[in-house]
Structure formats: C-alpha cells, structure tokens
Design a protein around this motif. Structure first.
Motif, PDB file in Angstrom:
ATOM      1  N   LYS A  58       0.800  -1.219   0.000  1.00 25.90           N
ATOM      2  CA  LYS A  58       0.000   0.000   0.000  1.00 25.90           C
ATOM      3  C   LYS A  58       0.837   1.275   0.000  1.00 25.90           C
ATOM      4  O   LYS A  58       0.468   2.267  -0.620  1.00 25.90           O
ATOM      5  CB  LYS A  58      -0.927  -0.013   1.215  1.00 25.90           C
ATOM      6  N   PHE A  59       1.964   1.260   0.724  1.00 24.32           N
ATOM      7  CA  PHE A  59       2.807   2.448   0.848  1.00 24.32           C
ATOM      8  C   PHE A  59       4.282   2.097   0.641  1.00 24.32           C
ATOM      9  O   PHE A  59       4.665   0.941   0.779  1.00 24.32           O
ATOM     10  CB  PHE A  59       2.668   3.073   2.251  1.00 24.32           C
ATOM     11  N   PRO A  62       7.763   3.758   4.758  1.00 14.37           N
ATOM     12  CA  PRO A  62       6.950   4.012   5.945  1.00 14.37           C
ATOM     13  C   PRO A  62       7.733   4.735   7.039  1.00 14.37           C
ATOM     14  O   PRO A  62       8.964   4.681   7.082  1.00 14.37           O
ATOM     15  CB  PRO A  62       6.556   2.609   6.412  1.00 14.37           C
ATOM     16  N   THR A  99      -1.265  10.303  10.773  1.00 13.71           N
ATOM     17  CA  THR A  99      -0.858   9.639   9.539  1.00 13.71           C
ATOM     18  C   THR A  99       0.093   8.478   9.801  1.00 13.71           C
ATOM     19  O   THR A  99      -0.064   7.398   9.234  1.00 13.71           O
ATOM     20  CB  THR A  99      -0.161  10.655   8.602  1.00 13.71           C
ATOM     21  N   THR A 169       3.356  -1.477   8.471  1.00 12.32           N
ATOM     22  CA  THR A 169       2.962  -0.102   8.181  1.00 12.32           C
ATOM     23  C   THR A 169       2.902   0.135   6.676  1.00 12.32           C
ATOM     24  O   THR A 169       1.970   0.754   6.170  1.00 12.32           O
ATOM     25  CB  THR A 169       3.938   0.884   8.853  1.00 12.32           C
ATOM     26  N   SER A 170       3.882  -0.382   5.945  1.00 15.05           N
ATOM     27  CA  SER A 170       3.898  -0.184   4.487  1.00 15.05           C
ATOM     28  C   SER A 170       2.790  -0.966   3.783  1.00 15.05           C
ATOM     29  O   SER A 170       2.408  -0.631   2.670  1.00 15.05           O
ATOM     30  CB  SER A 170       5.261  -0.557   3.907  1.00 15.05           C
ATOM     31  N   ASN A 171       2.262  -1.978   4.458  1.00 13.50           N
ATOM     32  CA  ASN A 171       1.136  -2.734   3.911  1.00 13.50           C
ATOM     33  C   ASN A 171      -0.210  -2.174   4.377  1.00 13.50           C
ATOM     34  O   ASN A 171      -1.259  -2.761   4.116  1.00 13.50           O
ATOM     35  CB  ASN A 171       1.241  -4.211   4.295  1.00 13.50           C
ATOM     36  N   GLY A 172      -0.170  -1.053   5.099  1.00 12.21           N
ATOM     37  CA  GLY A 172      -1.395  -0.422   5.570  1.00 12.21           C
ATOM     38  C   GLY A 172      -2.005  -1.115   6.774  1.00 12.21           C
ATOM     39  O   GLY A 172      -3.165  -0.888   7.100  1.00 12.21           O
ATOM     40  N   GLU A 173      -1.232  -1.959   7.442  1.00 10.84           N
ATOM     41  CA  GLU A 173      -1.726  -2.694   8.606  1.00 10.84           C
ATOM     42  C   GLU A 173      -1.434  -1.917   9.878  1.00 10.84           C
ATOM     43  O   GLU A 173      -0.455  -1.189   9.971  1.00 10.84           O
ATOM     44  CB  GLU A 173      -1.073  -4.077   8.671  1.00 10.84           C
ATOM     45  N   ASP A 174      -2.268  -2.122  10.866  1.00 13.70           N
ATOM     46  CA  ASP A 174      -2.184  -1.408  12.135  1.00 13.70           C
ATOM     47  C   ASP A 174      -1.202  -2.083  13.077  1.00 13.70           C
ATOM     48  O   ASP A 174      -0.983  -3.293  13.005  1.00 13.70           O
ATOM     49  CB  ASP A 174      -3.572  -1.407  12.772  1.00 13.70           C
TER      50      ASP A 174
END
Length: 185
Positions: A58-59, A62, A99, A169-174
């Motif tokens: 996703k990102f 990170p 963010t 974080t780069s996969n959009g996971e919490d």
C-alpha cells in the motif's frame, strides 16, 4: 582539578536516562537498516521519527513515530511492565487520526549508570531491555493527570521487530493490539 571533581556526573540522571534511551533506540534502528530523525520541536510528544525504505503493498518508505522513556530498576519481571504517562503524552499516543503510527518505547536500565553498559574489545552490551506498545485507540481518561500503561514483555523492541513494524505499516496494517514478534509477521 581534584579526583573528586572528575567523578561528578556531567549531567543529571534524567538527562542521562534520555541519552541512554536514545542510544538504545539508535542502535536498534541502525541494525534494522532504518533512518532516525528527531523533530525540531516536540509539540506532539514525538521523540523520534523512524523511517525505512520498505516497499509495501500500500505504501513505500513508511515512518513510525516514537515516544521514548527510560525506567531505572532491575530487569523486567512478570508478564508486563507498568509505566505511568502524563495524560498529554497518553492522549497523543492514542490518537487514531495521525498519519504515521505512534508507539511508546520504554527502555529498562539498571539503577546505577555505571551498570548500563558492559564494554571490552569484543563487545558493547547495553543493559537491560526495551519494550514497545501501541496505544492507538485506547480509551479517553477524563479528569486524570496520568495514566498507567502496561507493556507486554513479549513486546521486546528489536531490529527484527522494527523491520516487521515497517513492513506492516507499508502494507497499511495497524500496530494497535499487536503484541510479540509472532503477531508482527
């Protein structure tokens, strides 16, 4: 200059605790291959901004924001470490709308600064250990000056854990609700 004046500390204990926690976090980040920076002004209770070159689903690149603390005492015992945060720090760390993820890192160190490191030609050992916790989404604590939080002993702040956090974080996971290295994989 007398020998007694050479033995006096160069700074008070709280300043040395801060410096030691920073050195510990820098060492972990260096081994993990991450970059560390400090904000020019600490308005948001962020001591460190740690970033990576990881490319996720996703990102890319990170960043995790970190609040560092140092607690003097023995090595951790029991299943968790308790730490009292002022309510402003607690509220900033639990914010769900930032963010970049935010975590608390508490470095446990021996009571006496001369015991914080072991050094010889073969090694440099930093004692004792650092633990992390995400407070994202934790409940509001009205009418209180402080909040005690509990860091699971499974949440050791290591280079491998920091890399796993960056990947999540780069996969959009919490990171909220995650404990231990196994859950970070």
């Amino acid at each position: 200059m007398s020998s007694a004046s050479l033995l006096r500390p160069f700074s008070d204990i709280s300043a040395r605790q801060e410096a030691f926690s920073r050195a510990y976090i820098r060492a972990v980040a260096a081994v993990a291959g991450c970059t560390v920076a400090t904000p020019e002004t600490d308005n948001d209770k962020v001591d460190w901004m740690i970033s990576s070159r990881v490319r996720g689903t996703k990102f890319t690149k990170p960043q995790i924001n970190l609040q560092a603390k140092c607690l003097l005492g023995g090595a951790a015992e029991g299943e968790r470490i308790s730490y009292s945060l002022d309510i402003d720090t607690y509220d900033n760390l639990r914010d769900q709308q930032v963010t970049n993820p935010r975590i608390l890192v508490v470095v446990l160190a021996p009571i006496h600064p001369e015991d914080w490191i072991i050094q010889d030609e073969a090694q440099l050992v930093l004692k004792h250990c650092a633990y992390w916790l995400s407070l994202k989404g934790e409940p509001d604590v009205p009418n209180s000056a402080s909040k005690t939080v509990y860091l699971p002993r499974l949440n050791i702040f290591t280079p491998k854990v920091l890399q796993a956090m960056m990947s999540r974080t780069s996969n959009g996971e919490d990171l909220a609700g995650v404990s231990g290295v196994e859950e970070l994989k």
